[in-house]
Design a protein around this motif. Structure first.
Motif, short mmCIF file in Angstrom:
data_model
loop_
_atom_site.label_atom_id
_atom_site.label_comp_id
_atom_site.label_asym_id
_atom_site.label_seq_id
_atom_site.Cartn_x
_atom_site.Cartn_y
_atom_site.Cartn_z
N CYS A 82 0.84 -1.21 0.00
CA CYS A 82 0.00 0.00 0.00
C CYS A 82 0.87 1.25 0.00
CB CYS A 82 -0.92 0.01 1.22
SG CYS A 82 -2.19 -1.26 1.21
N ALA A 83 1.93 1.23 0.82
CA ALA A 83 2.81 2.39 0.91
C ALA A 83 3.49 2.66 -0.43
CB ALA A 83 3.86 2.16 2.00
N ASN A 84 3.94 1.61 -1.10
CA ASN A 84 4.59 1.80 -2.40
C ASN A 84 3.63 2.36 -3.44
OD1 ASN A 84 7.20 1.10 -1.80
ND2 ASN A 84 7.02 -1.01 -2.47
N ALA A 85 2.37 1.95 -3.37
CA ALA A 85 1.37 2.51 -4.28
C ALA A 85 1.19 4.00 -4.01
CB ALA A 85 0.04 1.77 -4.11
N ALA A 86 1.13 4.37 -2.73
CA ALA A 86 0.97 5.78 -2.36
C ALA A 86 2.19 6.60 -2.78
CB ALA A 86 0.75 5.90 -0.86
N ILE A 87 3.39 6.03 -2.63
CA ILE A 87 4.62 6.71 -3.04
C ILE A 87 4.61 6.94 -4.55
CG2 ILE A 87 7.12 6.45 -3.26
CD1 ILE A 87 7.02 4.89 -0.58
N THR A 88 4.15 5.95 -5.30
CA THR A 88 4.08 6.08 -6.76
C THR A 88 3.13 7.22 -7.15
OG1 THR A 88 4.44 3.70 -6.99
CG2 THR A 88 3.62 4.87 -8.92
N ILE A 89 2.00 7.30 -6.46
CA ILE A 89 1.05 8.38 -6.74
C ILE A 89 1.66 9.74 -6.43
CG2 ILE A 89 -1.18 9.37 -6.00
CD1 ILE A 89 -2.01 6.37 -5.48
N SER A 90 2.44 9.83 -5.35
CA SER A 90 3.13 11.07 -5.00
C SER A 90 4.14 11.45 -6.07
CB SER A 90 3.85 10.92 -3.65
OG SER A 90 2.94 10.68 -2.62
N PHE A 91 4.82 10.45 -6.61
CA PHE A 91 5.81 10.68 -7.68
C PHE A 91 5.14 11.26 -8.92
CE2 PHE A 91 7.89 8.77 -11.49
CZ PHE A 91 9.07 9.52 -11.45
#
Length: 424
Positions: A82-91
């Protein structure tokens, strides 16, 4: 460790904290102190159990048994997805400053996110050393804008911007509890150096130093950055800002500064995604190696990397990331993200509990130093419990259900393991 802790979220934290008042700075202090206790626990565990690939999973399993270890690893695996998905969205969001189409075109945004996920999955299959080089470069580049504003901003602060002190309508302690829970999320990743211990030279010494030094660097950036931004921008303006560091940079250096801060956000997210991609391959590998997870996750490529686990993780992250851009699934994605909060804190709780057990096994009572070990374990355990309580009843309740959802996988793994032992 620094690359994983300092992600894109820190660029938004001053705005999220502004509504509380300057009392939120004490939240940073309390979470830094609590994180120090946790860092010491992980630092000491890395010396006591240098072969513990998987970090918190290895420590919990060694100290508390297979079931505790599995719960830690299962929750940690889903939480990092979940965190990696959120980081990707931030990117993708940060890149929209330079490419506005990413803010308006869903297809372009999803394809850009998928491109980042699979590029870094490929990078990490090339080996820990290759991933480490990417992490080093991105960490230096992301720290530059943060340090410039954190240190340079001290010359632009105005005392009146720190008023009111407590704007929550509750007690000072209540405000500190709420803000310390929020700021603790910026320290998630404090255990990162322990995860790939099997691929680290002289892990007992290297990981211990990396953990403590990484905590020091991150704390300086967080505290000084928050002080500067809150001192530069009035609280009423800051709490409505969507780019607080960029807004502070504009005041300090002019309109053009917004772009290099946005570039820093993009690099921060990219670097954090790289580091957590490494973690997502190592954790399921450690569980599968102990025959508590499907054996397919133990497959290594010529570089000694558990590539199958990384590919499967890449698929999961891609699905979670795409949910955010799919009408009707946005709320579900945000719900999953909320649940990850609890499952990230449980490994810390179990690691603190395991510390004394492993300490007794590796260094008997007669070796001395037991009073300091007990004090450290109790403080780390109590701090983590406090943070879990601050996360809210909803996170704890549904996070527990998420952990229990992994029990069938554990039962299946134990069944297979016993069959193998009986056949042997």
């Amino acid at each position: 460790m620094v690359g994983n802790m300092i992600g894109a979220g820190v660029f938004l934290m001053p705005a999220a904290m502004a509504s509380f008042g300057s009392v939120s700075l004490l939240g940073w202090v309390f979470s830094a102190i609590g994180s120090f206790f946790l860092a010491r626990v992980f630092s000491n565990l890395s010396q006591l159990l240098p072969e513990g690939t998987g970090g918190p999973y290895a420590y919990a399993r060694h100290g508390l048994g297979d079931f505790a270890g599995f719960l830690v690893a299962w929750g940690y695996y889903l939480a990092t997805s979940c965190a990696n998905a959120a980081i990707t969205i931030s990117f993708v969001s940060a890149l929209s400053t330079f490419f506005p189409v990413l803010a308006t075109n869903v297809v372009a945004a999803v394809l850009t996110g998928l491109g980042a996920i699979w590029l870094l999955t490929w990078v990490n299959t090339r080996g820990v050393a290759t991933s480490g080089k990417v992490q080093l470069v991105t960490t230096i580049l992301k720290l530059l804008p943060l340090l410039i504003i954190a240190i340079g901003g001290l010359f632009f602060i105005k005392a009146e911007n720190f008023h009111p002190f407590n704007n929550t309508g509750t007690s000072v302690w209540g405000a500190i509890t709420a803000t310390a829970t929020m700021t603790m999320f910026s320290y998630i990743g404090i255990e990162s150096a322990t995860i790939p211990s099997g691929s680290v030279a002289n892990p007992g010494k290297t990981i211990s130093r990396a953990t403590m030094l990484g905590l020091l660097i991150a704390t300086l950036v967080y505290v000084l950055g928050s002080v500067s931004v809150m001192g530069i921008i009035p609280a009423k303006t800051l709490q409505h800002s969507v780019t607080p560091f960029a807004d502070a940079a504009v005041i300090m250096f002019g309109p053009g500064a917004r772009y290099w801060v946005s570039a820093g956000v993009a690099i921060a997210a990219f670097g954090a995604l790289n580091g957590w991609t490494l973690v997502q391959g190592q954790v399921p590998f450690a569980i599968a190696k102990d025959k508590l997870f499907p054996a397919i996750f133990t497959r290594l490529n010529s570089k000694g990397v558990p590539y199958v686990g990384m590919i499967i993780s890449g698929v999961i992250i891609s699905l979670f990331m795409s949910m955010n851009y799919t009408k009707g699934l946005v709320d579900q994605f945000r719900f999953l993200l909320l649940l990850s909060v609890f499952t990230m804190l449980v490994p810390y709780l179990f690691s603190a509990a395991s510390y004394l057990i492993i300490r007794l096994e590796k260094k008997p009572l007669k070796s001395g130093g037991w009073l300091s070990a007990i004090v450290l374990a109790v403080l780390a355990f109590a701090y983590t419990l406090w943070e879990i309580a601050g996360a809210g009843q909803g996170s704890v309740f549904y996070g527990f259900i998420l952990l229990m959802a992994g029990v069938p996988f554990y039962v299946w793994g134990v069944y297979k393991k016993r069959n193998l032992e009986d056949n042997a």
